[in-house]
Structures are given as C-alpha cells and as structure tokens.
Motif scaffolding. Structure first.
Motif, PDB file in Angstrom:
ATOM      1  N   ILE A 232      29.674  29.308  38.300  1.00 56.54           N
ATOM      2  CA  ILE A 232      30.907  29.937  37.822  1.00 56.54           C
ATOM      3  C   ILE A 232      30.989  29.723  36.311  1.00 56.54           C
ATOM      4  CG2 ILE A 232      33.416  29.991  37.991  1.00 56.54           C
ATOM      5  CD1 ILE A 232      32.210  30.674  40.618  1.00 56.54           C
TER       6      ILE A 232
ATOM      7  N   CYS B  41      38.065  28.692  40.226  1.00 54.42           N
ATOM      8  CA  CYS B  41      38.326  27.284  40.493  1.00 54.42           C
ATOM      9  C   CYS B  41      37.063  26.479  40.775  1.00 54.42           C
ATOM     10  CB  CYS B  41      39.275  27.151  41.680  1.00 54.42           C
ATOM     11  SG  CYS B  41      38.506  27.607  43.224  1.00 54.42           S
ATOM     12  N   SER B  42      35.961  27.131  40.982  1.00 61.10           N
ATOM     13  CA  SER B  42      34.664  26.486  41.194  1.00 61.10           C
ATOM     14  C   SER B  42      34.523  25.742  42.519  1.00 61.10           C
ATOM     15  CB  SER B  42      34.319  25.494  40.076  1.00 61.10           C
ATOM     16  OG  SER B  42      34.292  26.152  38.854  1.00 61.10           O
TER      17      SER B  42
ATOM     18  N   PHE C  11      30.633  35.334  37.767  1.00 63.21           N
ATOM     19  CA  PHE C  11      30.320  34.637  39.020  1.00 63.21           C
ATOM     20  C   PHE C  11      28.838  34.925  39.286  1.00 63.21           C
ATOM     21  CE2 PHE C  11      31.978  33.145  43.231  1.00 63.21           C
ATOM     22  CZ  PHE C  11      30.788  33.226  43.904  1.00 63.21           C
TER      23      PHE C  11
ATOM     24  N   CYS D 196      36.520  28.694  49.621  1.00 57.14           N
ATOM     25  CA  CYS D 196      37.323  29.460  48.681  1.00 57.14           C
ATOM     26  C   CYS D 196      38.806  29.459  49.080  1.00 57.14           C
ATOM     27  CB  CYS D 196      36.828  30.893  48.602  1.00 57.14           C
ATOM     28  SG  CYS D 196      37.810  31.892  47.469  1.00 57.14           S
ATOM     29  N   PRO D 197      39.702  28.979  48.221  1.00 63.22           N
ATOM     30  CA  PRO D 197      41.120  28.901  48.606  1.00 63.22           C
ATOM     31  C   PRO D 197      41.803  30.268  48.605  1.00 63.22           C
ATOM     32  CG  PRO D 197      40.818  28.115  46.372  1.00 63.22           C
ATOM     33  CD  PRO D 197      39.459  28.399  46.887  1.00 63.22           C
ATOM     34  N   THR D 198      41.254  31.253  47.920  1.00 65.15           N
ATOM     35  CA  THR D 198      41.944  32.543  47.816  1.00 65.15           C
ATOM     36  C   THR D 198      41.223  33.665  48.559  1.00 65.15           C
ATOM     37  OG1 THR D 198      40.778  32.910  45.756  1.00 65.15           O
ATOM     38  CG2 THR D 198      42.983  32.004  45.590  1.00 65.15           C
TER      39      THR D 198
ATOM     40  N   CYS E 237      33.743  26.963  45.308  1.00 68.13           N
ATOM     41  CA  CYS E 237      32.553  27.459  46.000  1.00 68.13           C
ATOM     42  C   CYS E 237      31.295  26.867  45.388  1.00 68.13           C
ATOM     43  CB  CYS E 237      32.511  28.974  45.952  1.00 68.13           C
ATOM     44  SG  CYS E 237      32.708  29.648  44.312  1.00 68.13           S
TER      45      CYS E 237
ATOM     46  N   CYS F 171      39.459  35.980  42.579  1.00 64.11           N
ATOM     47  CA  CYS F 171      38.773  34.747  42.184  1.00 64.11           C
ATOM     48  C   CYS F 171      39.445  34.149  40.962  1.00 64.11           C
ATOM     49  CB  CYS F 171      37.317  35.041  41.883  1.00 64.11           C
ATOM     50  SG  CYS F 171      36.441  33.606  41.251  1.00 64.11           S
ATOM     51  N   THR F 172      39.931  32.904  41.115  1.00 60.86           N
ATOM     52  CA  THR F 172      40.619  32.242  40.009  1.00 60.86           C
ATOM     53  C   THR F 172      39.670  31.423  39.155  1.00 60.86           C
ATOM     54  OG1 THR F 172      41.034  30.384  41.452  1.00 60.86           O
ATOM     55  CG2 THR F 172      42.756  32.052  41.319  1.00 60.86           C
TER      56      THR F 172
HETATM   57  S1  SF4 Z   1      36.171  29.246  45.393  1.00 62.73           S
HETATM   58 FE1  SF4 Z   1      36.893  31.378  45.431  1.00 62.73          FE
HETATM   59  S2  SF4 Z   1      38.411  31.454  43.787  1.00 62.73           S
HETATM   60 FE2  SF4 Z   1      37.219  29.578  43.441  1.00 62.73          FE
HETATM   61  S3  SF4 Z   1      35.611  30.202  42.042  1.00 62.73           S
HETATM   62 FE3  SF4 Z   1      34.789  30.422  44.101  1.00 62.73          FE
HETATM   63  S4  SF4 Z   1      35.205  32.536  44.609  1.00 62.73           S
HETATM   64 FE4  SF4 Z   1      36.481  32.070  42.865  1.00 62.73          FE
END
Ligand code: SF4
Ligand code: SF4
Lengths: 160, 358
Positions: free
Chosen positions: A87, A73-74, A106, A123-125, A76, A70-71
């Motif tokens: 986040i 990035c918000s 989180f 989520c991109p990752t 989600c 999880c970076t």
């Molecule tokens: S979308 Fe994924 S990477 Fe970005 S905050 Fe949410 S869990 Fe973390």
C-alpha cells in the motif's frame, strides 16, 4: 477363546460390510454419469460456471463514480503472509485545508498470491474482494504486478 | 452358425489333407502362437482402456475422451508412444537378466492360456490336469518379477520384488484352496470336465454358501497374486516409485504392464470357468423356453462376458478399496484367509461326500 472368536468374526463382518459400503458408493458413481464433475474447459468456455467460492485474483471494487472504499489502512498488507500487497499512501489536502491520508497505489503481485483470502477478511471496509477470473498466464512476469485502484479514483464519501 | 470349434477343426482337417503329421503340428503351433500374441495385444489395448474408463467413472471423471470417438484409440496411441521410446538399460544392471525378465513374465502368461476353454470344444490343450497345471505355472511368474527386481540393481526394485515374492507365495495357498474346493466338487482336474459338471447350474449357486466363500476368497487371492491394488505391494507407486519395474522403460516396461492385464484376464477366465460355468450358458431349472434362448447365445460370448464381468469386479475393487500395508497384507492372508479357506475346504468336502450339492 470364545471372546477371541467373537472378535475374529466381528472383525470379518465389519471389514466386509464397510468394504461393501464403499463399493456401493463407487458403483453408484460408475452408473450415474450425471455426477461427473470434470469441466471440459476450453470447449465449454462460454457456458463455464465456476463454484461460488472460487478465488481467482484480488480486485478492488469501484462504483460508477470511480470511487472505491479503500482508506489505505494497510490492514490487508499486514494480513498477507506473502508480502503480496504493497500500500502506497499519499497525503491529500481536503476542502477544509486539512491534510488527509489517502491511497496512492494499491500494488498487488498476482505472481506471489496464494489466494488465501486473508486480505479480504482483514479489510475493515470491504474494499477488495476475490474475482473469479483464472486465465492469468502472460508472457512477461511484470504484467502480473497490478495496481488495483483505478487511475484518478477517489475514496468514497463517508467511508472512514 | 459360425463356431470357434468348427473353425479350428476346419483348419486342422484342411492342413492334415496336404501335410505330414509333424508339419501339421508345427504349423498349428505357429498359428496358435500368432493367435495368442494377437489376443494379448488386443486384450492389452481393451483392458487398459477399460481400466481407465472404469477408474474415471468411479472417480466421477470423464477419462480418456480425445483420441478417437470417446477416446477409444487412447491406448493405441499410448502403445505407439511406448514403442518409440528408447529401451534403456541402467549401467549397474545385470544386463542379461534385466532383458530376460519381461519375457519370462510374458511367456508364463502365455503358457497359462493353454488349458483355458474359450468356447465349447475350443481350448489349446485340454490336458487332464488342467487346474493343477494352472496353479503350478502361475507360481512361476514370481520368478520373472524377482528377476526384474534383482537385475535392476536398485533398492526400490529389489524391495518391490521381495514383497511381491512374499505376497504371491502367501496368497497362492488360499487361491489354491479355493480352486481345490471346486476340484473336490467336480472330482476332476480337467477344465472340460469342470465346465461340463456345471451344465445344470454354476458351482457358485450349486455349492451353497461354502462355494460362495470359496469364490470370494479366490477373487481376493488372485487380486493379490496379480499384484493389483489394494494389494499392489510390488509396485507401490507411493512408496517404491514403481517397485520391480522402476528401472524399466519403453517396450520392456510395456511388457510388464501388458503382463499385468493379461494375468488379470487369465485369473478371471479361470475364475469364470471354475465358479461361473465357463462357456456354459445360464440356465434356470425347468424353464425350457428361457434355457433355449440362452443356448442360442454363442458359448464364446458367454465365456467372454463372464470373464469381463469378473475383470470389472476386480477393477471395481482397485478403485474403491484403500491399500494395505505389507504387514496387514500378510496378516490378512495368514490370519484370516488361510484358516477360513481351510475350514471351508473341509465343509466343501463334506458337501461333496454327502452329495448335498444340487
Ligand atoms: S485493508 Fe482494505 S481499506 Fe485497508 S488498505 Fe487494504 S484494501 Fe484498503
Ligand atoms: S489472498 Fe492471501 S496471498 Fe493473496 S493478497 Fe490476499 S492475503 Fe496475500
């Protein structure tokens, strides 16, 4: 007159044949008890197999080094229709002395989640996924508010 | 062998030996009433359980399976719950009619038992206009439903009762036509004559296709007459929250609930008598050995198994078919069933006159 009669008998024929089709299916279910889908839940707790796409709660994946993807990035948080996810980011100073954004907490409100899966798609990752747990009842509502990143966990190397 | 007719004649003779004729009659009436009430209670327990199991299996569920082995005591437990509940009368209701209505429905169901032949030479009252008696009495049951709907002082109840009135009155015609076609074939209104006429084959098979059509129409019409899904306009849980029995609770509700199942039993018993030979065993032409084995099965078993088969078919309908709207319901009767059954009756009359049946 003739066309009317034709239509009349056609209607009857279609009604009867479609009703018989339905009766055939239900008759099949009635005689084939192996089709029964009821799970006798507390009894079969040890052997319970949930369907693949069953969604129980959102969890964050951690590997053996206590690292996640999880970076912060918000994406989600923005995707969630209910405001279930919060986040909280912090800024870390890395080895080269540069400031870098990283996730602090989180926060996930299980009591608000509708299991819609939108956060997972967003989520991109692929840091989060749906777990199959479902025995969520607790005596205090505050226990349903969870922090998904484990304490002292880090962002995995190479994940941007 | 222990036969029901022997039991009844034994009771009759042993009573007549000791008592005067009037007291024998009175005593026998009491016995019959008690037997009928016991039968109703048993039927209620069995049929409700059967319905729940059939519906569960059709919907790929398990059904009741906790109370007793395989859940067989579930309905007994339910009945106990209903008995313990408060018998509640709403404020604005017409108290007298409200309390009377369930009993009217029940008593009519009880009267309908009279001419049914449960086994060989075993009927409460084998009167010479048996079929006519049944059609006449069964149409009275709508009064009980109207009474309940009206007395509850509730829009839903009244709507349900009115629908039920429209429905029962319409479907009675085609049910009557279907019954009449067998009467035409037999030439008698007496239940025992009708059963006796099927000793060489059931009317369903003997009367060619018109008898089959009459049978299908009969089943459809009685499903409607007993207010069961797909024709459950009177109750209509999805629209009327229970229809005519919305305001009923506890034992009074249980009586309505029981009456529904008793009525199913009765119409299926009549259907089995008219079309499937009543207590007559199943015979195939000249297969003496086969026929002999069939004769060995007691007549009451034959009657009950045929009746329960028809009950199963009606339950099968309920859990398979989609519900009809009230206008579709009346359309089905007046535009389809009635013309077909009238025409069918004509055909059957022709068959009966020409003697084309077997
Ligand atoms: S979308 Fe994924 S990477 Fe970005 S905050 Fe949410 S869990 Fe973390
Ligand atoms: S599954 Fe839906 S409701 Fe639950 S956290 Fe994700 S986006 Fe929000």
């Amino acid at each position: 007159m003739i066309t009317f009669l034709k239509q009349y008998f056609k209607d009857i024929y279609q009604a009867i044949s479609s009703l018989l089709k339905g009766m055939k299916l239900t008759g099949y279910y009635f005689t084939h008890h192996k089709e029964i889908i009821t799970q006798q839940y507390p009894d079969n707790k040890s052997t319970l197999v949930l369907p693949e796409r069953f969604r129980g709660e959102v969890v964050m994946l951690h590997d053996e080094n206590n690292e996640h993807a999880c970076t912060g990035c918000s994406a989600c948080e923005l995707a969630c229709p209910n405001g279930t996810i919060k986040i909280i980011n912090k800024f870390e100073v890395n080895a080269e002395g540069k400031k870098k954004k990283a996730i602090d907490a989180f926060v996930y409100h299980l009591e608000l989640c509708t299991m819609c899966n939108l956060c997972i798609v967003a989520c991109p990752t692929d840091a989060i996924k749906m777990a199959q747990t479902f025995e969520h009842s607790v005596f205090d509502r505050s226990l349903l508010t969870k922090q998904l990143n484990k304490p002292n966990s880090k962002l995995r190397e190479g994940v941007e | 062998m222990l036969r029901l007719e022997n039991i009844s004649s034994f009771i009759h003779t042993s009573l007549s030996n000791h008592l005067s004729e009037t007291s024998v009659l009175l005593l026998e009436m009491t016995i019959i009433a008690l037997a009928a009430i016991t039968l109703f209670a048993l039927l209620g327990l069995i049929l409700v359980l059967m319905e729940r199991k059939v519906s569960a299996w059709i919907q790929i569920r398990l059904g009741p399976n906790r109370v007793g082995p395989k859940g067989i005591f579930q309905t007994a437990a339910d009945t106990l719950k209903l008995v313990l509940k408060e018998g509640f009368v709403p404020d604005g209701a017409d108290k007298f009619l409200y309390k009377l209505a369930p009993f009217v429905v029940m008593i009519i169901a009880m009267i309908l038992l009279a001419p049914i032949a449960f086994a060989k030479n075993f009927a409460i009252w084998d009167l010479n206009i048996g079929v006519f008696f049944i059609t006449a009495i069964s149409s009275v049951s709508v009064i009980g439903i109207l009474m309940a709907g009206w007395a509850s002082n509730n829009q839903y109840s009244l709507l349900g009762a009115m629908r039920s009135g429209a429905q029962i009155i319409s479907y009675e015609i085609s049910a009557g036509m279907a019954i009449l076609s067998i009467v035409v074939l037999t030439g008698s209104l007496q239940i025992s004559d009708i059963v006796a006429s099927q000793s060489n084959g059931w009317w369903l098979f003997k009367g060619h296709i018109p008898a089959l059509i009459a049978f299908v129409i009969y089943i459809i019409a009685v499903t409607a007459e007993t207010n069961r899904a797909p024709f459950d306009m009177a109750e209509a849980e999805s629209e009327l929250t229970g229809g005519f029995h919305t305001e009923y609770a506890g034992m009074r509700f249980a009586l309505f609930f029981l009456a529904e199942y008793i009525n199913i039993f009765i119409v299926c018993a009549i259907g089995a008598t008219l079309f499937l030979g009543g207590w007559m065993p199943f015979h195939i032409g000249n297969w003496e050995a086969f026929n002999h084995i069939m004769d060995y099965i007691p007549s009451s078993i034959w009657f009950l198994s045929k009746t329960f088969f028809l009950i199963f078919v009606i339950m099968w309908f309920r859990w398979t078919f989609p519900r009809l709207r009230i206008d579709q319901l009346l359309q089905l009767e007046w535009k389809y069933l009635l013309p077909i059954s009238l025409f069918n009756l004509l055909l059957i009359t022709l068959i009966a006159i020409k003697g084309w049946h077997f």
